[in-house]
Design an enzyme around this catalytic site. Structure first.
Site, mmCIF file in Angstrom:
data_model
loop_
_atom_site.group_PDB
_atom_site.id
_atom_site.type_symbol
_atom_site.label_atom_id
_atom_site.label_comp_id
_atom_site.label_asym_id
_atom_site.label_seq_id
_atom_site.Cartn_x
_atom_site.Cartn_y
_atom_site.Cartn_z
ATOM 1 N N GLY A 8 -82.804 40.794 1.733
ATOM 2 C CA GLY A 8 -82.348 41.778 0.748
ATOM 3 C C GLY A 8 -83.488 42.367 -0.052
ATOM 4 O O GLY A 8 -83.406 42.497 -1.282
ATOM 5 N N ALA A 9 -84.560 42.762 0.664
ATOM 6 C CA ALA A 9 -85.805 43.139 -0.031
ATOM 7 C C ALA A 9 -85.977 44.644 -0.197
ATOM 8 O O ALA A 9 -87.066 45.109 -0.502
ATOM 9 C CB ALA A 9 -86.995 42.549 0.721
ATOM 10 N N SER A 10 -84.897 45.424 -0.040
ATOM 11 C CA SER A 10 -85.057 46.876 -0.114
ATOM 12 C C SER A 10 -85.052 47.405 -1.549
ATOM 13 O O SER A 10 -85.387 48.556 -1.786
ATOM 14 C CB SER A 10 -83.959 47.569 0.701
ATOM 15 O OG SER A 10 -82.697 47.210 0.200
ATOM 16 N N ASN A 62 -77.580 41.808 8.710
ATOM 17 C CA ASN A 62 -76.605 41.388 7.710
ATOM 18 C C ASN A 62 -76.708 39.863 7.641
ATOM 19 O O ASN A 62 -76.312 39.170 8.574
ATOM 20 C CB ASN A 62 -75.206 41.825 8.164
ATOM 21 C CG ASN A 62 -74.119 41.264 7.261
ATOM 22 O OD1 ASN A 62 -74.390 40.526 6.314
ATOM 23 N ND2 ASN A 62 -72.878 41.621 7.565
ATOM 24 N N VAL A 63 -77.240 39.338 6.553
ATOM 25 C CA VAL A 63 -77.532 37.897 6.507
ATOM 26 C C VAL A 63 -76.272 37.032 6.443
ATOM 27 O O VAL A 63 -76.360 35.815 6.593
ATOM 28 C CB VAL A 63 -78.513 37.527 5.365
ATOM 29 C CG1 VAL A 63 -79.910 38.027 5.671
ATOM 30 C CG2 VAL A 63 -78.030 38.012 4.015
ATOM 31 N N SER A 141 -78.268 31.476 -9.872
ATOM 32 C CA SER A 141 -77.977 32.297 -11.054
ATOM 33 C C SER A 141 -77.503 31.382 -12.174
ATOM 34 O O SER A 141 -76.949 30.295 -11.912
ATOM 35 C CB SER A 141 -76.857 33.295 -10.733
ATOM 36 O OG SER A 141 -76.350 33.870 -11.932
ATOM 37 N N TYR A 154 -68.722 34.611 -7.415
ATOM 38 C CA TYR A 154 -70.189 34.625 -7.565
ATOM 39 C C TYR A 154 -70.692 33.273 -8.077
ATOM 40 O O TYR A 154 -71.660 32.710 -7.552
ATOM 41 C CB TYR A 154 -70.557 35.748 -8.534
ATOM 42 C CG TYR A 154 -72.039 36.004 -8.691
ATOM 43 C CD1 TYR A 154 -72.762 36.691 -7.724
ATOM 44 C CD2 TYR A 154 -72.713 35.576 -9.837
ATOM 45 C CE1 TYR A 154 -74.128 36.934 -7.888
ATOM 46 C CE2 TYR A 154 -74.067 35.820 -10.008
ATOM 47 C CZ TYR A 154 -74.766 36.498 -9.033
ATOM 48 O OH TYR A 154 -76.109 36.742 -9.194
ATOM 49 N N ALA A 156 -69.274 30.356 -7.846
ATOM 50 C CA ALA A 156 -69.099 29.340 -6.783
ATOM 51 C C ALA A 156 -70.251 29.430 -5.786
ATOM 52 O O ALA A 156 -70.842 28.417 -5.395
ATOM 53 C CB ALA A 156 -67.770 29.553 -6.069
ATOM 54 N N ILE A 187 -81.139 40.118 -15.600
ATOM 55 C CA ILE A 187 -82.361 40.814 -15.183
ATOM 56 C C ILE A 187 -82.024 42.274 -14.891
ATOM 57 O O ILE A 187 -81.003 42.575 -14.271
ATOM 58 C CB ILE A 187 -82.962 40.145 -13.903
ATOM 59 C CG1 ILE A 187 -83.054 38.615 -14.060
ATOM 60 C CG2 ILE A 187 -84.324 40.765 -13.565
ATOM 61 C CD1 ILE A 187 -83.885 38.104 -15.207
#
Ligand code: NAP
Length: 246
Positions: A8-10, A62-63, A141, A154, A156, A187
């Site tokens: 997810g580095a875009s 798609n990870v 998180s 999220y 969970a 953030i």
């Protein structure tokens, strides 16, 4: 030279981690979701990474999908020769109150945020076991540590990452592989741009430092965890929240 694979580095924190690890001297394998816009954004990040004199290549996947992760890990190994650091950064939110949340909304977040971490820990972990070294950092998180109303799915997924980190650290430690997590607070990224002003000011009241964090402040801790200086740190979750709960 060592290679880091960042999911997810875009954009957002993932892009910032890619740049920081490039600055640290890692070659960069940038994963992005398979869409034209993500590819275009990831290419811009790759270009900026190359300015640090390292190689940077894109890997669409798609990870949440195991077979796409398998193909990606194989391709990174073939192109770069090793995977020395893995950063599990890809994540989504689909918020809503628990009693009104459709099952699909719960499952979608678990698939992208949690199952993806299993996929990547297993596949890149196997490469690192053969290498007898590696650094793995996953993005948890504060929602996974303390819970957050409207984020049952999220929180969970992020709590699961903390448990998975400890298990993987125990399974992989003897092979010279460290596995850690970071738990960011609030953030400033496209993910949090979606929050309302009211949600933002309510969150800020809880933050000791009375400001939002910057993606660079996450990237610097990830950089440490991927460095030789962190050689005896494993199974830990480091909260980076400007002092949310103490
Ligand atoms: P972001 O700006 O939304 O970036 C997330 C990235 O992950 C996007 O590039 C996204 O692509 C990608 N992604 C989503 N689903 C994917 C999939 N199935 N396969 C591959 N890539 C996928 O979010 P961020 O704020 O930088 O967050 C990065 C990580 O930090 C996440 O794990 C998040 O949960 C965590 N985090 C963030 C905060 C915060 O305050 N921002 C706080 C705590 C934890 P698309 O744009 O195509 O979806």
């Amino acid at each position: 030279m060592a290679t880091a694979l960042i999911t997810g580095a875009s954009q957002g924190i993932g892009a910032c981690i890619a740049l920081r690890l490039a600055k640290d001297g890692y070659h960069i394998a940038l994963n992005h979701f398979p869409s034209d816009s993500d590819k275009a954004n990831a290419e811009k990040v790759a270009q900026q990474c190359r300015e640090f004199g390292v190689n940077a290549e894109l890997f669409a996947a798609n990870v949440a999908d195991y077979s796409q992760c398998e193909t990606m890990v194989q391709a990174v190994k073939e192109q770069f020769g090793s995977i020395d650091a893995l950063v599990n950064n890809a994540g989504i939110t689909k918020d809503g109150l628990m009693i009104r949340m459709p099952e699909e909304q719960y499952d979608a977040v678990i698939a992208v945020n949690q199952k993806s971490v299993f996929n990547m820990l297993k596949l890149a972990g196997a490469v690192m076991v053969r290498q007898k070294h590696g650094r793995i950092v996953s993005l948890a998180s504060v929602a996974g540590l303390y819970g957050n109303p409207g984020q049952i799915n999220y929180s969970a997924s992020k709590a699961a990452i903390i448990g998975m980190t400890k298990t993987a650290a125990k399974e992989l430690g003897a092979r010279g592989i460290t596995v850690n997590a970071v738990a960011p607070g609030f953030i400033q990224t496209p993910m949090t741009d979606a929050l309302t002003e009211e949600q933002r000011s309510n969150m800020l009241k809880l933050v000791s430092m009375k400001r939002y964090g910057e993606p660079e402040e996450i990237a610097s801790v990830v950089s440490f965890l991927c460095s030789d200086d962190a050689s005896y740190v494993t199974g830990q979750t480091i909260e980076i929240s400007g002092g949310l709960m103490m």
